[in-house]
Design an enzyme around this catalytic site. Structure first.
Site, mmCIF file in Angstrom:
data_model
loop_
_atom_site.group_PDB
_atom_site.id
_atom_site.type_symbol
_atom_site.label_atom_id
_atom_site.label_comp_id
_atom_site.label_asym_id
_atom_site.label_seq_id
_atom_site.Cartn_x
_atom_site.Cartn_y
_atom_site.Cartn_z
ATOM 1 N N GLY A 201 0.764 -1.168 0.079
ATOM 2 C CA GLY A 201 -0.005 0.049 0.199
ATOM 3 C C GLY A 201 0.888 1.237 -0.209
ATOM 4 O O GLY A 201 2.148 1.111 -0.372
ATOM 5 N N ASN A 202 0.371 2.509 0.350
ATOM 6 C CA ASN A 202 1.018 3.593 0.494
ATOM 7 C C ASN A 202 0.431 4.519 1.362
ATOM 8 O O ASN A 202 -0.500 4.146 2.127
ATOM 9 C CB ASN A 202 0.643 4.435 -1.036
ATOM 10 C CG ASN A 202 -0.548 4.853 -1.298
ATOM 11 O OD1 ASN A 202 -1.343 5.615 -0.441
ATOM 12 N ND2 ASN A 202 -1.046 4.067 -2.391
ATOM 13 N N ARG A 203 1.124 5.432 1.866
ATOM 14 C CA ARG A 203 0.865 6.260 3.147
ATOM 15 C C ARG A 203 -0.273 7.445 2.997
ATOM 16 O O ARG A 203 -0.521 8.140 3.850
ATOM 17 C CB ARG A 203 1.935 6.997 3.537
ATOM 18 C CG ARG A 203 2.820 5.509 4.125
ATOM 19 C CD ARG A 203 4.297 6.499 4.524
ATOM 20 N NE ARG A 203 4.225 7.636 5.284
ATOM 21 C CZ ARG A 203 4.643 8.748 5.270
ATOM 22 N NH1 ARG A 203 5.525 8.831 4.231
ATOM 23 N NH2 ARG A 203 4.437 9.668 6.180
ATOM 24 N N SER A 204 -1.059 7.309 1.853
ATOM 25 C CA SER A 204 -1.995 8.441 1.589
ATOM 26 C C SER A 204 -3.178 8.102 2.723
ATOM 27 O O SER A 204 -3.674 7.107 2.764
ATOM 28 C CB SER A 204 -2.849 8.266 0.220
ATOM 29 O OG SER A 204 -3.645 9.276 0.122
ATOM 30 N N ALA A 268 -4.095 7.935 -4.196
ATOM 31 C CA ALA A 268 -2.931 7.573 -4.495
ATOM 32 C C ALA A 268 -2.964 5.998 -5.022
ATOM 33 O O ALA A 268 -3.537 5.105 -4.184
ATOM 34 C CB ALA A 268 -1.893 7.711 -3.405
#
Ligand code: CTP
Length: 392
Positions: A201-204, A268
């Site tokens: 995943g990503n940090r958005s 994101a």
């Protein structure tokens, strides 16, 4: 804006703290006036810390500065949350026996009330008549919601959720310059499953996309939010579809895009996903010291949207970049705007401590042809409004 938040004496006073916080985070100067009864539920230091302003509640303090009139005269908006049956009755009949009710009488600003009380009190003919009178005079009544009350009972009377009150309050004063427009917004960050328990995943956090949805709804737009793994609550007054992976996001966005006047892709998006997803948890014993993952490219949702753009539809992309140098950052944005075929690209710098999950943001907006058309910084709500200003 100078906003007065009146807090009256109900148990929901503890939820008023989040109303105050929401208005402060949206960039407003908030002055809290609690009644004496409210101060029995929540202490003055809490209101002072959250509002970042001194809190006055006594009619006979600051008499030399004619405070009982001055606060109301300076207000651009008055929000009363929670509003008890007693306060609603006083407002309906012009009674001014404390600092809050004096301030309301001395003000010409829009007033928004969020009632909270037990069902019997809400349905009492006296309260029903008082609320009808207040509505007739143009006072906005938010809620109450139906749900669990303080005791074992449940029914109508529960104070609306703070973000709903904040949105309704800002809508009462804000421009309705997006009325009738349908806006599709994606927010958050997609996750690609590796196995039933893990993902890439990503940090958005979704804060900027949610701020856009709240601001657009407050300005009258009909908002559809496609939410990917938000770390904040989804707003209650817009239509929300929850998704997790990029393919799910693509399906939801594609289904809704044809009906939208504007599409804003703030999410994101994971550019790659695992080629295969394990049915059961991947085990160390069978993997050894290294684990090889094969990732395959996800579709570019934004590119697909601009290719299938309906006549007159405006498509806005976001570009989160770690480039520190402004000229190089803009050059990346110009190339991305052209590659994606967007009408506008909102470029922001992200890093270990910037952009993601923070309360503020700084953006440079490029046109599809690469010109800088706007720049904004501040709270995510303020940044959202600046993007919408451009749209208008
Ligand atoms: N986006 C998308 N589909 C993807 C990747 C990105 O729709 N598979 C959208 C994002 O929602 C955003 C814009 O494209 O509005 C730019 O996203 P970004 O991650 O900055 O660009 P990428 O195309 O992924 O390029 P790169 O990561 O290589 O910079």
């Amino acid at each position: 804006m100078n906003i007065v938040v009146g807090v009256t004496g109900g148990i929901a006073a503890y939820k008023a703290v989040n109303v105050i916080r929401g208005l402060v985070l949206a960039g407003h100067d908030v002055h809290v006036i609690p009644t004496d009864a409210a101060l029995r539920f929540v202490g003055r230091p809490t209101f002072e810390a959250i509002s970042r302003n001194p809190v006055h509640s006594d009619l006979y303090e600051g008499v030399a500065e004619v405070r009982h009139v001055a606060i109301g005269q300076a207000a651009d908006l008055i929000v009363i949350a929670p509003a008890t049956a007693n306060t609603l009755a006083k407002l309906a009949h012009g009674i001014a026996d404390d600092l809050l009710t004096n301030s309301v009488l001395a003000s010409t600003a829009p007033v928004v009330v969020a009632p909270a009380m037990h069902t019997e009190m809400w349905q009492n003919p006296a309260t029903v008549a008082n609320v009808a009178l207040l509505r007739e005079r143009g006072i906005t009544v938010v809620g109450p919601a139906v749900g669990q009350l303080t005791g074992k009972d449940s029914g109508p009377g529960r104070m609306s959720e703070p973000d709903e009150i904040v949105a309704a309050a800002l809508a009462a004063v804000g421009p309705r310059d997006l009325a009738g427009r349908r806006i599709l917004i994606s927010a958050g960050g997609t996750r690609e499953a590796l196995d039933p328990v893990r993902f890439i995943g990503n940090r958005s956090s979704g804060k900027q996309g949610v701020a856009l949805a709240v601001a657009a709804a407050a300005r009258g737009a009909e908002v559809a939010l496609i939410a990917a793994n938000l770390e904040v609550d989804a707003p209650q007054h817009v239509s929300v579809t929850h998704v997790s992976s990029t393919l799910e996001l693509e399906a939801a966005v594609s289904a809704a895009a044809a009906d939208a006047d504007v599409v804003i892709m703030a999410a994101a998006v994971a550019d790659y996903r695992p080629e295969s997803v394990a049915d059961t948890k991947i085990k160390k014993e069978t993997q050894g010291d290294t684990l090889q993952l094969t990732l395959v490219k996800n579709p570019d949702i934004l590119r697909g949207l601009t290719e299938r753009r309906t006549p007159g539809q405006v498509v806005i992309g976001f570009a989160a970049e770690t480039e520190q140098d402004r000229t190089a950052l803009i050059a990346l944005g110009v190339a991305k705007a052209a590659r994606k075929g967007v009408d506008y690209l909102v470029v922001n710098m992200v890093g270990w401590t910037e952009g993601f999950a923070t309360e503020s943001n700084a953006i440079i907006v490029l046109s599809g042809t690469g010109d800088i058309v706007s720049e904004a910084s501040g709270s995510k709500a303020a940044v959202a409004d600046s993007v919408l200003d451009l749209l208008v």
